[in-house]
Design a protein around this motif. Structure first.
Motif, PDB file in Angstrom:
ATOM      1  N   ILE A 264      21.694  51.460  40.822  1.00 11.25           N
ATOM      2  CA  ILE A 264      22.895  51.181  41.442  1.00 11.25           C
ATOM      3  C   ILE A 264      24.024  51.651  40.367  1.00 11.25           C
ATOM      4  CG2 ILE A 264      24.399  49.340  42.255  1.00 11.25           C
ATOM      5  CD1 ILE A 264      22.507  50.247  44.366  1.00 11.25           C
ATOM      6  N   ARG A 265      23.812  51.139  39.081  1.00  8.10           N
ATOM      7  CA  ARG A 265      24.741  51.615  38.092  1.00  8.10           C
ATOM      8  C   ARG A 265      24.983  52.953  37.984  1.00  8.10           C
ATOM      9  NH1 ARG A 265      22.978  48.692  34.049  1.00  8.10           N
ATOM     10  NH2 ARG A 265      21.565  50.184  33.318  1.00  8.10           N
ATOM     11  N   LEU A 266      23.974  53.892  37.925  1.00 11.27           N
ATOM     12  CA  LEU A 266      23.942  55.215  37.814  1.00 11.27           C
ATOM     13  C   LEU A 266      24.724  55.890  39.171  1.00 11.27           C
ATOM     14  CD1 LEU A 266      20.264  56.256  37.018  1.00 11.27           C
ATOM     15  CD2 LEU A 266      22.525  56.640  35.551  1.00 11.27           C
ATOM     16  N   MET A 267      24.501  55.346  40.301  1.00 10.30           N
ATOM     17  CA  MET A 267      25.206  55.756  41.670  1.00 10.30           C
ATOM     18  C   MET A 267      26.641  55.450  41.446  1.00 10.30           C
ATOM     19  SD  MET A 267      22.343  54.605  44.390  1.00 10.30           S
ATOM     20  CE  MET A 267      23.536  55.209  45.745  1.00 10.30           C
ATOM     21  N   ALA A 268      26.954  54.326  40.823  1.00 12.81           N
ATOM     22  CA  ALA A 268      28.341  53.666  40.920  1.00 12.81           C
ATOM     23  C   ALA A 268      29.103  54.591  39.901  1.00 12.81           C
ATOM     24  CB  ALA A 268      28.245  52.556  40.368  1.00 12.81           C
ATOM     25  N   ILE A 269      28.326  55.034  38.853  1.00 13.09           N
ATOM     26  CA  ILE A 269      29.287  56.044  37.921  1.00 13.09           C
ATOM     27  C   ILE A 269      29.411  57.222  38.497  1.00 13.09           C
ATOM     28  CG2 ILE A 269      28.854  57.194  35.505  1.00 13.09           C
ATOM     29  CD1 ILE A 269      27.414  54.476  34.715  1.00 13.09           C
ATOM     30  N   SER A 270      28.318  57.754  39.197  1.00 13.96           N
ATOM     31  CA  SER A 270      28.352  59.218  39.873  1.00 13.96           C
ATOM     32  C   SER A 270      29.765  59.178  40.748  1.00 13.96           C
ATOM     33  CB  SER A 270      27.086  59.377  40.746  1.00 13.96           C
ATOM     34  OG  SER A 270      26.132  59.347  39.713  1.00 13.96           O
ATOM     35  N   VAL A 271      29.801  58.051  41.763  1.00 14.02           N
ATOM     36  CA  VAL A 271      30.715  58.196  42.923  1.00 14.02           C
ATOM     37  C   VAL A 271      32.089  57.866  41.947  1.00 14.02           C
ATOM     38  CG1 VAL A 271      31.596  56.904  44.732  1.00 14.02           C
ATOM     39  CG2 VAL A 271      28.966  57.303  44.438  1.00 14.02           C
ATOM     40  N   SER A 272      32.155  57.068  41.142  1.00  9.28           N
ATOM     41  CA  SER A 272      33.396  56.738  40.398  1.00  9.28           C
ATOM     42  C   SER A 272      33.660  57.800  39.722  1.00  9.28           C
ATOM     43  CB  SER A 272      33.224  55.682  39.367  1.00  9.28           C
ATOM     44  OG  SER A 272      32.793  54.206  40.139  1.00  9.28           O
ATOM     45  N   GLY A 273      32.976  58.792  39.053  1.00 17.10           N
ATOM     46  CA  GLY A 273      33.532  59.887  38.492  1.00 17.10           C
ATOM     47  C   GLY A 273      34.073  60.826  39.555  1.00 17.10           C
TER      48      GLY A 273
END
Length: 504
Positions: A264-273
């Motif tokens: 979830i953290r990786l996905m959140a960083i991706s979308v946030s980027g």
């Protein structure tokens, strides 16, 4: 019949569309012929035959617009148009008006050749069937539209959202198309090589054992050692069949699971980027005088990747109250420098159907960019390409005709570092519990002149990964796909973080 023509089972059975964009030429005996059905037809995947078939030379996927793919694209479209014409005949329809979309990065030549291909296919079909076919030419703005324009038309007309100052994103498997709107006028569009596979699938590829946590029916041996493209295809089938039910009934069981938290953290960083880059676009357009609002925009997301936001939301259902909605608004504010007015992200009610729907809507007048208007991509990160230097707010308007190996450089990752700091600050300030920060990452404001060990190792590994991707960029400029340096750096960071999460 099942092997060569019609499969026994469409997946999902109750909602098989949109269909998988793959072609089978199995059974064709002459590569010079392009008969629909006999020489090429839709390929319908399932878990049992996908891996086996994808290794065959008659299996054609990734039907992107290129000279090498034209025969297969024609065969796919010939089958599609014949199939739909048969339905028209069954329903006593005598005339078909075709509405066609094209990718936003198409050149005028691409659009002409694409429209001409449709014209040739429908002319041939009209002679064969007696049904009258109307296919648009390159100057037909009503029936020939960019995907961005059709997507915005869908949100403006079908879901009744305004385009006063708005960002629309169409997230596909490998590409995200972004369009910025002001007063129903398209003021910027770009196509990023950053889609669902970068936002989600690549992490599962790196750590396939997590699939056994998601579904007890998974056999780890069935997923290990698969070629990357086959793994992605198989994962897409699982997502289509099972993900909605999994999010509804099982996601909450894994909230405290460390591996799931890492995903979830990786996905959140991706979308946030991606959102940070949208903020950068708004800042650059404001500097150019094209975007006149001094504020961030609401964001409307469609396409297959829009469903990923459900993974990031509590309870597996994204809404205006979701924590991730607050985070994304904060991130776009940080990227743009505009105040955080807590603008909402809204996801489509009909993922993957937006462009088709928008093509046939026309009550609200939207204006796209003129054919001759150039709209180069905005860098997002300082870079050097040959003898030319570009700031992060500048557009990549290259004067050079070609790029040699080593010419493309991103000396520092200042904007990417600002983004990752902003991500962690936002988690803290907003009190977000469902997304955990990187355990050993420290903010610059808490540091002295030197980086702590973890930060230093993270950025050193990211810079190495970045250089590895940059050395592949060479050749004639016209043949190199435009890519924002910030996104190139973000993808390098995500690869490093993905390997760290997987323990590699």
């Amino acid at each position: 019949m099942f092997e060569y023509f019609i499969p026994e089972i469409f997946i999902p059975i109750d909602n098989p569309f949109p269909m998988y964009t793959a072609l089978t030429t199995r059974g064709s005996t002459d590569t010079n012929q392009e008969r629909p059905i006999f020489d090429g037809r839709f390929y319908i995947p399932n878990f049992e035959n996908l891996y086996r078939d994808s290794q065959k030379d008659w299996f054609k996927k990734d039907l992107k617009w290129s000279i090498e793919n034209l025969r297969y694209i024609r065969l796919f479209l010939k089958h599609l148009t014949l199939y739909l014409t048969a339905h028209a005949v069954k329903n006593q329809i005598k005339e078909i008006q075709w509405c066609i979309s094209y990718p936003p990065n198409f050149s005028r030549r691409d659009k002409y050749e694409y429209a001409q291909m449709w014209q040739n296919i429908t002319d041939e079909l009209q002679n064969q069937t007696g049904i009258k076919h109307l296919s648009p030419n390159i100057n037909d703005n009503q029936y020939l539209r960019s995907e961005n324009l059709a997507l915005a038309q869908y949100f403006a007309e079908f879901e009744q959202y305004d385009l006063v100052n708005t960002t629309c994103i169409d997230i596909g498997n490998t590409v995200s198309n972004i369009s910025i709107w002001q007063n129903n006028q398209l003021i910027h569009q770009c196509s990023l090589n950053f889609g669902k596979r970068d936002l989600f699938s690549q992490f599962i590829t790196t750590n396939p054992t997590i699939l056994t946590k998601f579904d007890p029916n998974f056999k780890q041996s069935d997923w290990k050692n698969l070629p990357e493209d086959v793994f992605y295809q198989k994962l897409d089938v699982w997502l289509r069949l099972e993900s909605a039910n999994w999010l509804e009934t099982k996601r909450d069981r894994f909230v405290e699971d460390k591996d799931f938290q890492g995903l979830i953290r990786l996905m959140a960083i991706s979308v946030s980027g991606l959102y940070f880059y949208i903020g950068q676009i708004l800042s650059a357009l404001h500097k150019e005088g094209k975007y006149t609002f001094n504020e961030i925009t609401p964001v409307y997301i469609g396409g297959i990747g829009s469903r990923l936001l459900h993974w990031l939301a509590e309870g597996g259902e994204f809404s205006h109250n979701s924590e991730i909605n607050s985070l994304l608004s904060s991130i776009i504010s940080e990227g743009s420098g505009f105040p955080n007015t807590e603008e909402l992200t809204r996801i489509s009610k009909n993922p993957q159907e937006e462009v088709a729907c928008g093509l046939v809507l026309k009550d609200k007048k939207l204006d796209g960019l003129g054919i001759k208007e150039k709209d180069p991509i905005i860098a997002g990160e300082d870079c050097i390409i040959g003898q030319e230097q570009f700031g992060w707010q500048e557009r990549l308007q290259l004067q050079a005709k070609s790029i040699n190996r080593g010419d493309y450089q991103i000396p520092t990752l200042n904007q990417l570092k600002l983004f990752l700091d902003a991500f962690h600050v936002s988690l803290d300030q907003l009190g977000i519990d469902g997304i955990k920060p990187l355990e050993r990452y420290e903010l610059k404001e808490h540091l002295d002149d030197h980086e702590p060990d973890y930060n230093e190792k993270l950025w050193r590994a990211t810079e190495r990964e970045l250089k590895n991707s940059l050395i592949t960029i060479e050749g004639k400029v016209e043949n190199i796909r435009e890519e924002a340096p910030f996104i190139i750096g973000l993808k390098a960071l995500l690869k490093v973080l993905g390997k760290e999460w997987a323990g590699k």
